[in-house]
Design an enzyme around this catalytic site. Structure first.
Site, PDB file in Angstrom:
ATOM      1  N   LYS A   1      28.119  81.462   1.128  1.00 43.05           N
ATOM      2  CA  LYS A   1      28.917  81.438  -0.135  1.00 43.05           C
ATOM      3  C   LYS A   1      30.283  80.283   0.444  1.00 43.05           C
ATOM      4  CE  LYS A   1      28.217  85.022  -1.788  1.00 43.05           C
ATOM      5  NZ  LYS A   1      28.621  85.848  -2.633  1.00 43.05           N
TER       6      LYS A   1
ATOM      7  N   ARG B   1      19.985  90.401   8.029  1.00 42.45           N
ATOM      8  CA  ARG B   1      20.362  89.901   6.965  1.00 42.45           C
ATOM      9  C   ARG B   1      19.003  88.153   7.123  1.00 42.45           C
ATOM     10  NH1 ARG B   1      25.198  88.768   5.369  1.00 42.45           N
ATOM     11  NH2 ARG B   1      25.791  86.577   4.936  1.00 42.45           N
TER      12      ARG B   1
ATOM     13  N   GLU C   1      29.110  88.987  -4.923  1.00 47.63           N
ATOM     14  CA  GLU C   1      30.597  88.554  -5.023  1.00 47.63           C
ATOM     15  C   GLU C   1      30.165  87.548  -6.034  1.00 47.63           C
ATOM     16  OE1 GLU C   1      33.577  88.316  -2.339  1.00 47.63           O
ATOM     17  OE2 GLU C   1      35.049  87.916  -3.490  1.00 47.63           O
TER      18      GLU C   1
HETATM   19  P1  ATP Z   1      28.359  85.161   1.857  1.00 44.67           P
HETATM   20  O1  ATP Z   1      28.715  85.304   2.691  1.00 44.67           O
HETATM   21  O2  ATP Z   1      27.014  84.407   1.427  1.00 44.67           O
HETATM   22  O3  ATP Z   1      28.784  85.660   0.577  1.00 44.67           O
HETATM   23  P2  ATP Z   1      28.317  87.958   1.192  1.00 44.67           P
HETATM   24  O4  ATP Z   1      27.328  89.551   1.893  1.00 44.67           O
HETATM   25  O5  ATP Z   1      28.813  87.758   0.987  1.00 44.67           O
HETATM   26  O6  ATP Z   1      26.973  86.521   1.622  1.00 44.67           O
HETATM   27  P3  ATP Z   1      27.400  89.464  -1.370  1.00 44.67           P
HETATM   28  O7  ATP Z   1      27.864  88.066  -2.421  1.00 44.67           O
HETATM   29  O8  ATP Z   1      28.547  89.959  -0.847  1.00 44.67           O
HETATM   30  O9  ATP Z   1      27.206  88.403  -0.326  1.00 44.67           O
HETATM   31  O10 ATP Z   1      26.075  89.637  -1.413  1.00 44.67           O
HETATM   32  C1  ATP Z   1      25.177  90.429  -1.885  1.00 44.67           C
HETATM   33  C2  ATP Z   1      24.020  91.338  -1.676  1.00 44.67           C
HETATM   34  O11 ATP Z   1      24.095  90.203  -0.836  1.00 44.67           O
HETATM   35  C3  ATP Z   1      25.027  92.248  -0.555  1.00 44.67           C
HETATM   36  O12 ATP Z   1      23.900  92.849  -0.606  1.00 44.67           O
HETATM   37  C4  ATP Z   1      24.675  91.230   0.893  1.00 44.67           C
HETATM   38  O13 ATP Z   1      24.414  92.097   1.780  1.00 44.67           O
HETATM   39  C5  ATP Z   1      23.279  90.545   0.024  1.00 44.67           C
HETATM   40  N1  ATP Z   1      23.552  89.329   1.483  1.00 44.67           N
HETATM   41  C6  ATP Z   1      24.295  88.544   1.107  1.00 44.67           C
HETATM   42  N2  ATP Z   1      23.266  87.833   1.969  1.00 44.67           N
HETATM   43  C7  ATP Z   1      22.317  88.043   2.707  1.00 44.67           C
HETATM   44  C8  ATP Z   1      21.237  87.673   3.526  1.00 44.67           C
HETATM   45  N3  ATP Z   1      21.555  86.052   4.175  1.00 44.67           N
HETATM   46  N4  ATP Z   1      20.457  87.792   3.522  1.00 44.67           N
HETATM   47  C9  ATP Z   1      19.760  89.592   2.910  1.00 44.67           C
HETATM   48  N5  ATP Z   1      21.054  89.617   2.538  1.00 44.67           N
HETATM   49  C10 ATP Z   1      21.893  89.350   2.062  1.00 44.67           C
HETATM   50 MG    MG Z   2      30.716  89.114   0.553  1.00 45.51          MG
END
Ligand code: ATP
Ligand code: MG
Length: 573
Positions: A283, A273, A48
């Site tokens: 984020k 994760r 995102e």
């Molecule tokens: P955040 O909480 O940092 O916003 P998110 O999962 O909401 O994390 P996204 O931008 O939606 O962030 O994530 C994009 C991809 O990266 C998704 O497929 C997510 O599963 C993966 N991802 C995000 N954080 C991690 C992590 N700590 N370890 C492994 N994969 C991750």
């Molecule tokens: Mg997200």
């Protein structure tokens, strides 16, 4: 072969895949062998654009792009931009830049916001099939009506609206006739379903807000579950890899792609994760650090973002090696910071030249060395065990800078460096013997005096006598002044997130995460290097000249990672 080169032969790809065995790759290998999808496998990385990518995303990027490459498949970059209030084109640009920097090239680029019409059409189809309805309760009432894990939900007053009534309301929702929150579209599944997410989940909600790509023209926004699986399906994704917290969402994912008629449907598989000690990987939290000024920006070298790690001096290769090393698991695991630092040191050790720099300078005067004389030593850029060669000229003279830490007037046990009466080696230079110190009125040491043995040029005594310590130094007249930014972990607690429950993860911020040292000294050979050059400052650590702030005449070096220091361990006991 570059890391992103997918033109490798199937043999090479298969070999590489076999070298790395984990449950995801085993699954994909089976699907490839059985020809389940009838075409090459297809993965995607779906961030995102509401912030910069972090090291957790790197794990996901390495998996999705890595698996696609190993199995001769494809990988998309999808900007999952279905939330109008938090997303920005600046983040889209940063994401693109960071994925490329990590060494990956996507086959297709998509935006979930381009799918709004298509998702809306599917929504109408679900309504016509009696599988979705417009609910006019507010979201809180809807939540309460879902029941709990132990009690079934209860149907609300709008669940049995006719198809015509639902279609009419849905069209008027889309036309912008209603304010936010007036209606939502819900799937009609089962209010007593054991999986709470299946209890008539929300699909669309009204949002009158400006989206960075769609402006204000669109106002029925798909919820995550509705957009996510179907976006995968639209793109022909075969393997949708996501983190474990989406395990319960898989049932709804499957329901939606099936109802929308995708066959074979994409398949979601979850992996652990990445959680890393002494930092936060969210984020939302990283954004707070930026907006509240706890760090200098998304690319602050203390941030676990790819932009921060890059500015810190970490290479994409080190991050990929780290991702390989931690592997993938089915259950969550925290990774120690030491594991990451190992990967960084291993990578830099083989890659960067050695130079001499002094963090906290103390003058060393060689009283028997001719005044005004300057010798040029030929110092190797790399140690013997690194398959790189080259040397640089290293001036040597009567007055040198050494590190304050390398001198003790009254040496403690196990301190093998310079002390009165003791002989040590000056790296690449001579053996010197300390003869005394010069103090100021305050009783502080301002100079250390020593004599050098002219027969030991290069560092070895012809008579074979041994010294216990070797210290680094910089010739004072030629030394360059520089600023060192000594970075340390951003948080003092290994799990700052754990504090979030009691109050605030910010309470765990490490007040000493940045120590700025001015007036440090570095050898003159680095003067010609462009900003962003990496080095090992011997016996101190790995450094990069700051890509933003360093310039000729005002050099700034960021400490990427310290070397492991055995004396520090003894001393701190
Ligand atoms: P955040 O909480 O940092 O916003 P998110 O999962 O909401 O994390 P996204 O931008 O939606 O962030 O994530 C994009 C991809 O990266 C998704 O497929 C997510 O599963 C993966 N991802 C995000 N954080 C991690 C992590 N700590 N370890 C492994 N994969 C991750
Ligand atoms: Mg997200």
């Amino acid at each position: 072969m570059t890391h992103t080169d997918r033109s490798s032969s199937p043999d090479a790809a298969g070999h590489e895949a076999a070298a790395r065995k984990d449950f995801l790759r085993e699954k994909v290998a089976q699907d490839v062998a059985s020809g389940r999808f009838g075409r090459p496998i297809h993965t995607r990385f779906p961030p995102e654009p509401n912030g910069f990518l972090h090291i957790g995303h790197a794990k996901s990027i390495c998996l999705n792009f890595g698996i696609a490459r190993e199995f001769a498949g494809l990988c998309n970059l999808r900007l999952d931009d279905t939330n109008p209030t938090t997303e920005d084109v600046r983040y889209v640009d940063a994401i693109r830049h960071d994925v490329r920097w990590l060494g990956f090239v996507w086959d297709e680029e998509h935006f979930a916001s381009d799918y709004f019409e298509r998702l809306y059409d599917i929504a109408e189809g679900l309504v016509r099939a009696g599988k979705a309805y417009v609910d006019s309760q507010d979201e809180e009432t809807i939540r309460a009506g879902r029941g709990t894990v132990t009690t079934p939900g209860t149907p609300g007053p709008f669940r049995d609206r006719t198809v015509d009534e639902n279609l009419d309301l849905l069209r008027r929702m889309r036309a912008g006739e209603f304010p936010d929150g007036a209606h939502v579209l819900r799937a009609r599944i089962d209010l007593a379903h054991p999986n709470m997410l299946m209890r008539d989940p929300l699909l669309l909600r009204i949002r009158h807000a400006a989206h960075y790509r769609r402006g204000t023209a669109w106002c029925v926004y798909p919820l995550y579950d509705f957009a996510h699986g179907l976006s995968d399906a639209f793109e022909g994704i075969t393997h949708s890899l996501c983190t474990l917290e989406f395990k319960d969402n898989r049932e709804l994912y499957d329901w939606l792609v099936r109802e929308a008629g995708f066959d074979p449907p994409p398949e979601q598989t979850e992996f652990a994760r990445l959680e890393l000690d002494y930092t936060v990987l969210s984020k939302r939290k990283l954004l707070r650090l930026v907006t509240e000024g706890h760090v200098g920006g998304w690319d602050d070298p203390r941030m676990p973002t790819l932009a921060g790690l890059r500015r810190r001096g970490v290479t994409p290769e080190a991050i990929r090696a780290f991702a390989d090393r931690i592997g993938v698991a089915r259950s969550d695991a925290r990774i120690e910071l030491a594991t990451f630092e190992h990967a960084v040191r291993d990578d830099l050790n083989m890659r960067v030249p050695r130079v001499l720099a002094v963090v906290r300078p103390l003058k060393l005067v060689l009283t028997n060395y001719p005044e005004g004389k300057v010798e040029t030593l030929d110092a190797p850029l790399y140690p013997h065990d690194v398959p790189k060669t080259g040397s640089r000229p290293l001036p040597f003279s009567r007055e040198l800078w050494i590190d304050r830490e390398d001198f003790m007037e009254e040496p403690l046990k196990k301190f093998f460096r310079l002390a009165p009466g003791r002989e040590v080696r000056l790296r690449y230079g001579y053996l010197v013997t300390c003869t005394g110190v010069l103090m100021n009125d305050a009783g502080e040491i301002v100079e250390v005096h020593a004599t050098y043995d002219p027969a030991t040029r290069g560092g070895d005594a012809p008579d074979g006598r041994r010294v216990q310590g070797t210290i680094h130094w910089v010739s004072a007249p030629q030394a360059l002044d520089c600023e060192l930014r000594l970075y340390d972990r951003l948080f003092s607690a290994p799990e700052p997130d754990a504090l979030a429950e009691e109050g605030d993860f910010l309470a765990a911020l490490n007040p000493n995460s940045l120590v700025t040292v001015r007036g440090a000294k570095v050898e003159p050979s680095v003067a010609v290097d462009p900003p962003g050059s990496r080095y090992q400052f011997e016996r101190t650590g790995y450094f990069i000249s700051d890509p933003v702030d360093s310039r000729a005449g005002a050099l700034v070096f960021n400490r990427t990672v310290a070397l492991r220091d055995s004396w520090a361990k003894v001393k701190d006991k």
